[in-house]
Design an enzyme around this catalytic site. Structure first.
Site, PDB file in Angstrom:
ATOM      1  N   HIS A   1      16.497  -8.568   3.922  1.00  0.00           N
ATOM      2  CA  HIS A   1      15.643  -7.401   3.716  1.00  0.00           C
ATOM      3  C   HIS A   1      16.326  -6.300   3.999  1.00  0.00           C
ATOM      4  O   HIS A   1      16.558  -5.570   4.896  1.00  0.00           O
ATOM      5  CB  HIS A   1      14.617  -7.737   4.920  1.00  0.00           C
ATOM      6  CG  HIS A   1      13.540  -6.622   4.876  1.00  0.00           C
ATOM      7  ND1 HIS A   1      13.457  -5.804   3.755  1.00  0.00           N
ATOM      8  CD2 HIS A   1      12.485  -6.268   5.570  1.00  0.00           C
ATOM      9  CE1 HIS A   1      12.126  -5.129   3.760  1.00  0.00           C
ATOM     10  NE2 HIS A   1      11.657  -5.416   4.800  1.00  0.00           N
TER      11      HIS A   1
ATOM     12  N   ARG B   1       3.552  -2.183   4.031  1.00  0.00           N
ATOM     13  CA  ARG B   1       4.569  -1.122   4.629  1.00  0.00           C
ATOM     14  C   ARG B   1       5.486  -0.821   3.667  1.00  0.00           C
ATOM     15  O   ARG B   1       6.270   0.101   3.195  1.00  0.00           O
ATOM     16  CB  ARG B   1       5.008  -1.584   6.152  1.00  0.00           C
ATOM     17  CG  ARG B   1       6.018  -0.562   6.852  1.00  0.00           C
ATOM     18  CD  ARG B   1       6.474  -1.502   7.866  1.00  0.00           C
ATOM     19  NE  ARG B   1       5.613  -2.074   8.562  1.00  0.00           N
ATOM     20  CZ  ARG B   1       4.360  -1.577   9.486  1.00  0.00           C
ATOM     21  NH1 ARG B   1       4.759  -0.216   9.524  1.00  0.00           N
ATOM     22  NH2 ARG B   1       3.575  -2.214   9.676  1.00  0.00           N
ATOM     23  N   THR B   2       6.356  -1.969   3.245  1.00  0.00           N
ATOM     24  CA  THR B   2       7.709  -1.932   2.713  1.00  0.00           C
ATOM     25  C   THR B   2       7.131  -1.354   1.393  1.00  0.00           C
ATOM     26  O   THR B   2       7.911  -0.466   0.707  1.00  0.00           O
ATOM     27  CB  THR B   2       8.300  -3.444   2.527  1.00  0.00           C
ATOM     28  OG1 THR B   2       8.483  -3.816   3.740  1.00  0.00           O
ATOM     29  CG2 THR B   2       9.481  -3.242   1.878  1.00  0.00           C
TER      30      THR B   2
ATOM     31  N   LYS C   1       1.180 -17.339 -14.277  1.00  0.00           N
ATOM     32  CA  LYS C   1       1.194 -18.075 -15.792  1.00  0.00           C
ATOM     33  C   LYS C   1       2.204 -18.771 -15.909  1.00  0.00           C
ATOM     34  O   LYS C   1       2.965 -19.260 -16.865  1.00  0.00           O
ATOM     35  CB  LYS C   1       0.958 -17.180 -16.759  1.00  0.00           C
ATOM     36  CG  LYS C   1      -0.424 -16.401 -16.824  1.00  0.00           C
ATOM     37  CD  LYS C   1      -0.406 -15.298 -18.012  1.00  0.00           C
ATOM     38  CE  LYS C   1      -2.012 -14.551 -17.900  1.00  0.00           C
ATOM     39  NZ  LYS C   1      -1.894 -13.334 -18.682  1.00  0.00           N
TER      40      LYS C   1
ATOM     41  N   ARG D   1       9.889  -8.271  -3.868  1.00  0.00           N
ATOM     42  CA  ARG D   1       9.586  -8.846  -2.789  1.00  0.00           C
ATOM     43  C   ARG D   1       9.245 -10.256  -3.114  1.00  0.00           C
ATOM     44  O   ARG D   1       8.354 -10.400  -4.073  1.00  0.00           O
ATOM     45  CB  ARG D   1       8.664  -8.036  -1.736  1.00  0.00           C
ATOM     46  CG  ARG D   1       7.999  -8.964  -0.591  1.00  0.00           C
ATOM     47  CD  ARG D   1       8.764  -8.761   0.669  1.00  0.00           C
ATOM     48  NE  ARG D   1       8.310  -9.232   1.709  1.00  0.00           N
ATOM     49  CZ  ARG D   1       8.443  -8.200   2.834  1.00  0.00           C
ATOM     50  NH1 ARG D   1       9.190  -7.339   2.838  1.00  0.00           N
ATOM     51  NH2 ARG D   1       7.807  -8.711   4.204  1.00  0.00           N
TER      52      ARG D   1
END
Lengths: 306, 306, 306
Positions: free
Chosen positions: A129, A51-52, A80, A101
């Site tokens: 957020h 969604r975000t 890595k 995120r």
């Protein structure tokens, strides 16, 4: 150059500008359709949040720009062992702005310190957020006409729900906001919010256990999920859970103009029979999320549209 | 607003319009290069299907639009337990049209009922995959000049092959189509296709076991994969499998104008030595898949190009 | 139609053209902003490599084009057993050019033989990664003004480091390049490079164990990672590893104009305290990587910009 790490990064005045811009975008999308032609957003999602991520990508595309990035750590070089500082330095060569995120609290902040491009915190663990909070504020202001002089109920998991904490911190900056905190005792608001934010700011608030008790007095009801695994035992969960499920029956207790918000995804805490109620605003909220992200991208990139 | 759930959603007349449009796109790509400027397709793939996903994205991009989405359920919010109805409501705020692939039969239909934007079923389990059928029809019509008056052989796993069932259902709407069904007994066409579709429509058809027996009379040969695990026992598989591998030798039995189609991916059922045969049309078919998806996007978005 | 499989595919003269074009892009990005309007790159990454993938996508987007593809084999049809030859035939219908990363040596070459569009090898196992070499060459030429008459140190894992081998093979085509090979004995340059490339070309070179011994004489230092698992035993690793970590202290031994390059990602072989040193060029290198990929796309697509 400016980043967005916390919803409080913007002063109340800056926030008003941002929300005004979002509303102008809503009214005149065509005016902004080429504002970011030739620009790119990098969506660096170290954990999935469809969604975000799609909201950011749609926002940039609506402005004429393009999107690139990754949707989970598996498909990135993170495996890595590269630091987020190095990753953002590299990504600074690929894009004009970045939404990150990360499961680790503070990772976007670390990235922003090394970055050559604006970094937007798109969620860092249980911490912040900010674009969700901006979305919530825009939705309330757009549909209620104001952020002051409202009574807002916050319902569900108030202990761990970061969107709830952020929204409270954002709203105490406005005069005459009353908070009704609706949760089982186990999941009530943490002390630092109760003492340092609510009491310290002098705002009126009350804590209740049953949603029914709160509904009649609310201008806005902000629902969140009550996750089973948060409860101490199964019995408590079974006994309590229906208190926090909003259905048609409970909606009868609410006023005709009460807005229902939810950060989504929902599981069952709002019955689907409520979806067709004109007071249900949680899908409109998603749309406002796109507008506010468009406004944010324009603001951080310092793009002016006349 | 219209969705596409099954290849039969379009009447024969509507289908003719769609295929005409696809052919006009093939002839005049430039004319359509900006038809969807500023528009977005969401590709919601709950299971991977690179070919189909990229075909939709390429189609939208060829029209000037953009694409966003996810390529597997892992990298989506599906894992958070959101319903497809909620997901599509959310995605309706991000995109103008959606192509959904889902392992569960009927999921795209459920989505379409909640959607604010046109939903295209991009494959739902073993059920439907309508854009594959549209692709097949466009390929045959473009290369043969007609959909009526043809003899088509369908070869391989006719029991579980959904593309075969859909193609038969689509073709019985045209006059004088003859079907030759080529499969091992274990994998022959299901009763409901034999009785309710083929016999009910009055079309001529025959069932044979060996590809060699069918080849001389075909205008079109539609190959599909015969998966080892579909057989009752290893012996049957070993005994049978070569019957269903098309090679240079078998191609000698076919007429000079017979088309070979395959929905791809193939494993070994068409020998690569056939690829250079001018009758091999399975890669052209992929190109027609892009044209027909472009036509479909324009049709569902009601975009007119003059 | 031309592909890029190895950095030596281009003659020295062609390479000069390519690097000139990359520098013109650097100076005049606006001039190229629409050179690939309406074109698409497919990034087919059978193993993740975020940096390389995003660099290609950013390059195409900077030229006005679009990108589609997959970022790991999991989310592709590779799991259905399709050959790369078939995949590229299919992708040829979706895009104008392709960048392929594959764990198997030679896979991009196999693809290129079946392809209808230019294929760029974006790394095939331990074999080749030509756009990294082009990036290295552009970085050196842009910041040093030349590719001849330089002394370059190559440090770290010279045995398995494919970028090092490719860079040596590319640089021996220029006059008066001196090589200083800095590595533990276990990880020294393979015989075929020492004999068939360095000795055969008549270039001066020396092999040393300690970075300190090399630093004073270098125009360019090319750092690579020394992976613990490459050592025969833990003791050797502990004893040696600090020799190959570049820090502020060691940088004092280097001349004022020595460039530090690194193909990235780094783990700890360059201390972050070096990042602010003006001689650190590894992040600029990433930016040059975008320019050279833009030049490459234009060259392979035969797009002329006046």
């Amino acid at each position: 150059m400016r980043h967005l790490m916390s919803p409080l990064d913007f002063s109340v005045e800056e926030l008003e500008h941002l929300l005004d811009l979002a509303n102008d975008i809503e009214q005149n999308p065509e005016k902004y359709a080429h504002a970011c032609d030739g620009k790119k957003i990098a969506t660096l999602f170290y954990e999935p949040s469809t969604r975000t991520r799609l909201s950011f990508e749609a926002a940039m595309m609506n402005l004429g720009g393009k999107a690139l990035g990754f949707s989970s750590a598996d498909s990135s070089s993170a495996s890595k062992g590269e630091s987020v500082s190095d990753t953002i330095r590299v990504v600074s060569c690929f894009a004009d702005i970045c939404a990150m995120r990360h499961p680790k609290e503070g990772a976007p902040l670390v990235a922003s310190l090394a970055s050559k491009i604006p970094v937007i915190n798109a969620g860092d663990g249980g911490h912040q957020h900010p674009t969700q909070t901006l979305t919530d504020l825009l939705t309330i202001r757009s549909l209620k006409g104001r952020l002051d002089n409202i009574t807002i109920g916050l319902c569900g998991d108030l202990k761990f729900g970061r969107t709830v904490h952020s929204l409270i911190e954002a709203l105490v900056r406005y005069p005459n906001v009353k908070f009704v905190l609706i949760s089982p005792e186990e999941l009530c608001i943490p002390d630092y919010i109760r003492e340092d934010v609510l009491k310290a700011s002098g705002h009126e608030f009350e804590e209740v256990t049953r949603l029914e008790d709160a509904l009649p007095k609310l201008d806005v009801l902000y629902m969140t999920r009550v996750q089973k695994e948060r409860f101490f035992n199964e019995d408590d969960y079974v006994r309590m859970k229906d208190f926090y499920i909003l259905d048609k029956e409970k909606m009868k207790l609410a006023g005709p103009d009460m807005l229902v918000l939810h950060p989504l995804p929902r599981v069952n805490e709002i019955s689907t029979e409520v979806d067709s109620d004109p007071r249900a605003a949680y899908f409109k909220q998603v749309q406002y999320g796109v507008y506010v992200r468009m406004a944010l991208i324009l603001t951080l990139l310092e793009v002016k549209v006349c």
